[in-house]
Design an enzyme around this catalytic site. Structure first.
Site, short mmCIF file in Angstrom:
data_model
loop_
_atom_site.label_atom_id
_atom_site.label_comp_id
_atom_site.label_asym_id
_atom_site.label_seq_id
_atom_site.Cartn_x
_atom_site.Cartn_y
_atom_site.Cartn_z
N HIS A 173 -14.33 43.82 -3.58
CA HIS A 173 -13.86 42.50 -3.15
C HIS A 173 -14.46 41.40 -4.03
O HIS A 173 -15.66 41.20 -4.05
CB HIS A 173 -14.27 42.29 -1.69
CG HIS A 173 -13.70 41.06 -1.07
ND1 HIS A 173 -14.49 40.08 -0.52
CD2 HIS A 173 -12.42 40.65 -0.91
CE1 HIS A 173 -13.73 39.12 -0.04
NE2 HIS A 173 -12.47 39.44 -0.26
N HIS A 227 -11.99 31.76 -5.87
CA HIS A 227 -11.54 31.82 -4.48
C HIS A 227 -11.30 30.45 -3.88
O HIS A 227 -10.28 30.21 -3.22
CB HIS A 227 -12.57 32.58 -3.63
CG HIS A 227 -12.20 32.67 -2.18
ND1 HIS A 227 -12.51 31.68 -1.26
CD2 HIS A 227 -11.52 33.62 -1.49
CE1 HIS A 227 -12.05 32.02 -0.07
NE2 HIS A 227 -11.45 33.20 -0.18
#
Length: 221
Positions: A16, A58
């Site tokens: 991730h 992100h």
């Protein structure tokens, strides 16, 4: 991070934002660490700067994961050279940069990693077409052996990528499973669900399996 117990697990577990437990997230260093740990897939996030440059990050700002502050909409590719995206995580990563998607795609090929691209449709990105077309164009430079998956919380982003290439493996991201999940998935169309692990249930997994739908849980550290 060290739970790759079998060949099956290795093909399903995705690092991730790279190996983000041991290296700064969404950086080349994080992707190299994932490869070193034996991962076959990395998940990464893509957003556009104000000048339309696709970067791997992100958040909508650089505040959390760099030594600088600022909103993506006010930045250009030239601004990235002055941003340290590694020191916040550890001094040994000082000088690590917020990477361009154009650089990450071929680098992952060299590392032997497959890519799950999560598309972030932030408010400042006024054109979904620009966002998805930019991602699509950069993915054309991937190595022949690199597999690609597209994931998003935004079904419109998935549909746009499907129009650009019907062969993309599409994954719908949800924090909570909607009651009409079957219809929503078919409308994309997608064959994979990425669901918050707290929302998993045996009944749902059995139904998904009976329909040929693949399910992955996020985020399991």
């Amino acid at each position: 991070q060290h739970i790759l117990a079998s060949d099956v697990a290795k093909k399903e577990i995705q690092a991730h934002r790279g190996a983000s437990a041991v290296a700064p997230e969404n950086t080349i260093a994080g992707f190299k660490a994932a490869a070193d740990q034996g991962a076959e897939w990395v998940e990464l996030d893509v957003a556009l700067l104000g000048d339309g440059t696709a970067v791997v990050i992100h958040d909508v700002t650089v505040d959390r994961c760099s030594s600088s502050k600022g909103h993506l909409k006010h930045m250009t590719a030239a601004d990235l050279s002055g941003i340290d995206a590694g020191s916040w995580f550890g001094e040994e990563f000082k000088g690590e940069k917020i990477p361009l998607l154009a650089d990450v795609v071929p680098e992952l090929g060299r590392l032997g990693l497959n890519i799950n691209v999560e598309i972030k449709q932030h408010p400042h990105q006024t054109s979904l077409e620009q966002l998805t077309r930019t991602v699509h164009e950069h993915l054309q430079s991937r190595a022949a052996h690199t597999q690609v998956m597209i994931s998003s919380f935004d079904p419109d982003a998935l549909r746009a990528m499907h129009k650009l290439d019907a062969n993309y493996d599409l994954a719908m991201l949800w924090s909570k499973l909607p009651e009409d999940w079957v219809d929503r998935l078919a409308a994309v169309p997608a064959q994979t669900i990425h669901l918050l692990y707290k929302s998993l249930s045996i009944g749902f997994l059995e139904e998904a399996a009976s329909r040929g739908i693949k399910v992955r849980a996020w985020t399991c550290n």
